[in-house]
Scaffold this active site. Structure first.
Site, PDB file in Angstrom:
ATOM      1  N   HIS A 168       9.394   2.177  11.527  1.00  0.00           N
ATOM      2  CA  HIS A 168      10.012   2.443  10.222  1.00  0.00           C
ATOM      3  C   HIS A 168      10.598   3.853  10.126  1.00  0.00           C
ATOM      4  O   HIS A 168      11.235   4.186   9.121  1.00  0.00           O
ATOM      5  CB  HIS A 168       9.006   2.236   9.087  1.00  0.00           C
ATOM      6  CG  HIS A 168       8.497   0.835   8.961  1.00  0.00           C
ATOM      7  ND1 HIS A 168       9.341  -0.252   8.809  1.00  0.00           N
ATOM      8  CD2 HIS A 168       7.231   0.324   8.982  1.00  0.00           C
ATOM      9  CE1 HIS A 168       8.606  -1.357   8.733  1.00  0.00           C
ATOM     10  NE2 HIS A 168       7.330  -1.037   8.850  1.00  0.00           N
ATOM     11  N   HIS A 206       6.812  -6.728  10.107  1.00  0.00           N
ATOM     12  CA  HIS A 206       7.819  -6.106   9.233  1.00  0.00           C
ATOM     13  C   HIS A 206       9.058  -5.755  10.037  1.00  0.00           C
ATOM     14  O   HIS A 206       8.968  -5.420  11.216  1.00  0.00           O
ATOM     15  CB  HIS A 206       7.251  -4.827   8.606  1.00  0.00           C
ATOM     16  CG  HIS A 206       5.948  -5.047   7.886  1.00  0.00           C
ATOM     17  ND1 HIS A 206       4.728  -4.780   8.468  1.00  0.00           N
ATOM     18  CD2 HIS A 206       5.687  -5.528   6.652  1.00  0.00           C
ATOM     19  CE1 HIS A 206       3.758  -5.075   7.605  1.00  0.00           C
ATOM     20  NE2 HIS A 206       4.311  -5.540   6.497  1.00  0.00           N
TER      21      HIS A 206
HETATM   22  C1  SP5 Z   1       4.125  -0.272  11.009  1.00  0.00           C
HETATM   23  C2  SP5 Z   1       3.818  -1.159   9.864  1.00  0.00           C
HETATM   24  O1  SP5 Z   1       3.356  -2.278  10.059  1.00  0.00           O
HETATM   25  N1  SP5 Z   1       4.030  -0.686   8.661  1.00  0.00           N
HETATM   26  C3  SP5 Z   1       3.728  -1.488   7.541  1.00  0.00           C
HETATM   27  C4  SP5 Z   1       4.302  -0.890   6.332  1.00  0.00           C
HETATM   28  C5  SP5 Z   1       4.273  -1.869   5.215  1.00  0.00           C
HETATM   29  N2  SP5 Z   1       3.334  -1.482   4.254  1.00  0.00           N
HETATM   30  C6  SP5 Z   1       3.547  -2.154   3.026  1.00  0.00           C
HETATM   31  C7  SP5 Z   1       2.345  -1.951   2.202  1.00  0.00           C
HETATM   32  C8  SP5 Z   1       2.385  -2.819   1.006  1.00  0.00           C
HETATM   33  C9  SP5 Z   1       1.150  -2.664   0.222  1.00  0.00           C
HETATM   34  N3  SP5 Z   1      -0.057  -2.816   0.932  1.00  0.00           N
HETATM   35  C10 SP5 Z   1      -1.160  -2.867   0.032  1.00  0.00           C
HETATM   36  C11 SP5 Z   1      -2.430  -2.931   0.756  1.00  0.00           C
HETATM   37  C12 SP5 Z   1      -3.444  -2.092   0.152  1.00  0.00           C
HETATM   38  N4  SP5 Z   1      -4.169  -1.355   1.135  1.00  0.00           N
HETATM   39 ZN    ZN Z   2       4.173  -4.066  10.324  1.00  0.00          ZN
END
Ligand code: SP5
Ligand code: ZN
Length: 353
Positions: A168, A206
């Site tokens: 990202h 993602h």
């Molecule tokens: C590298 C990678 O897999 N990055 C992932 C980034 C996406 N994160 C989004 C998070 C969305 C909210 N997650 C809530 C979980 C609470 N701990």
């Molecule tokens: Zn991811």
């Protein structure tokens, strides 16, 4: 079967995000140092190689030098700021962002306050910078570059246990739990080593918007990704659609295969085959190995199993290209080791599991 060498560094454990702020609420971070322990522990049957230090040359071609300098120094700036007295908060977190909604075509002058300056480089509130973040992210880059060295020295494939992940991270910014783009560094180093075209195939749940952006206008590094559809509401929200195919000289060299929530092994592995066909003809391969497409993973709605990851390894290994596999996401600690092992063993060519 010859197992793949595994490059790692204990320094990658030094990044401790503690929290991620999501929809205004601080929750426990998911991208934790224990991920490294789980993966290293599961790969004890492989040759473990310590990452060796590399200079900043490749890193400063992938990322804007001002961005690299910011990441290296921002935590020290935070400690000098009044934040400890004000909020007793040791992590760099931006609170305002100079997006077009604010700038409206004007050129903003860089902010003085560290909490504002952070918003010039960090594009979300989930990606905190702590005391060891720079050291860990820089060690992850060394893992990627050491894996490239192993391949250049004759290994058919090598795995870089990079943490924090990287896909990202854009040329000038960080977010999505990523700081420095390890896969883009590996692809650039493979180009430097003489491979005319490099394909990056991204299996993380993602979309790797950072890697896509870095190579958007380039035909020599082609990016392809299989991920949960951003149009179904998933991070990175604004990118990862099938209509994104590159621009300028890079037009036609970017490929996205967004998948519906609930996608299982059969359709996911079909997608991997499509991306493998698309990568055919490249001279070297980088695999962004996120294992968060797993059914167990708390961060994605895809339902892939270890068998699916093993099959993906077989499909991409069959391309028989010089390959660097770079660790990206994957957050379910109990299954991380099995998922990574399944992919690597499939890639190295064991028949079944
Ligand atoms: C590298 C990678 O897999 N990055 C992932 C980034 C996406 N994160 C989004 C998070 C969305 C909210 N997650 C809530 C979980 C609470 N701990
Ligand atoms: Zn991811």
């Amino acid at each position: 079967m010859t197992t793949m060498p595994v490059v790692w560094s204990p320094e990658t454990r030094r990044h401790e995000p503690l929290r991620e702020v999501w929809v205004g609420v601080a929750t426990e971070g998911t991208e934790v140092p224990a991920r490294v322990d789980q993966i290293v522990g599961a790969l004890s049957g492989h040759r473990l190689v310590g990452a060796t230090p590399h200079d900043d040359d490749v890193l400063r071609r992938v990322h804007a030098p001002a961005f690299v300098d910011h990441l290296r120094t921002v935590h020290a700036a935070w400690l000098r700021g009044p934040y400890d007295e004000l909020v007793a908060q040791s992590r760099v977190v931006p609170y305002a962002f100079p997006t077009p909604a604010l700038t409206q075509g004007m050129a903003p002058i860089p902010a003085v306050a560290t909490h504002a300056r952070a918003g010039e480089y960090c594009y979300d509130t989930m990606t905190l910078v702590g005391p060891g973040t720079w050291e860990a992210a820089r060690a992850a880059v060394d893992c990627a570059l050491t894996a490239v060295d192993l391949v250049t020295d004759g290994a058919r494939a090598a795995y870089a246990l990079c943490r924090p992940p990287g896909h990202h991270a854009t040329r000038e910014g960080y977010g999505g739990s990523c700081y420095l783009n390890n896969a883009a560094v590996a692809a650039t180093a493979l180009r430097d080593a003489g491979h005319a075209t490099v394909a990056v195939v991204d299996l993380d749940a993602h979309h790797g918007n950072g890697t896509q952006a870095i190579f958007w206008e380039r035909p020599d590094v082609r990016y392809a990704s299989l991920h949960v559809d951003p149009a179904a509401g998933w991070f990175p929200h604004w990118f990862g659609h099938a209509t994104e195919t590159g621009a300028g000289d890079g037009l036609g060299h970017n490929r996205n295969l967004p998948l519906p929530e609930g996608t299982r092994d059969d359709r996911w592995v079909d997608g991997v085959r499509t991306l493998a066909d698309w990568a055919t003809g490249a001279d070297a391969l980088v695999v962004s190995l996120g294992v968060d497409a797993s059914a167990d993973d708390p961060e994605s709605p895809l339902l892939v199993t270890a068998d699916g990851y093993h099959a993906a390894g077989q499909v991409l290994g069959a391309l028989d290209l010089p390959t660097v596999v770079v660790q990206e996401g994957g957050y379910h600690l109990p299954s991380l080791g099995e998922l990574v092992t399944a992919y690597l063993d499939g890639h190295a060519g064991d028949a079944d599991r």
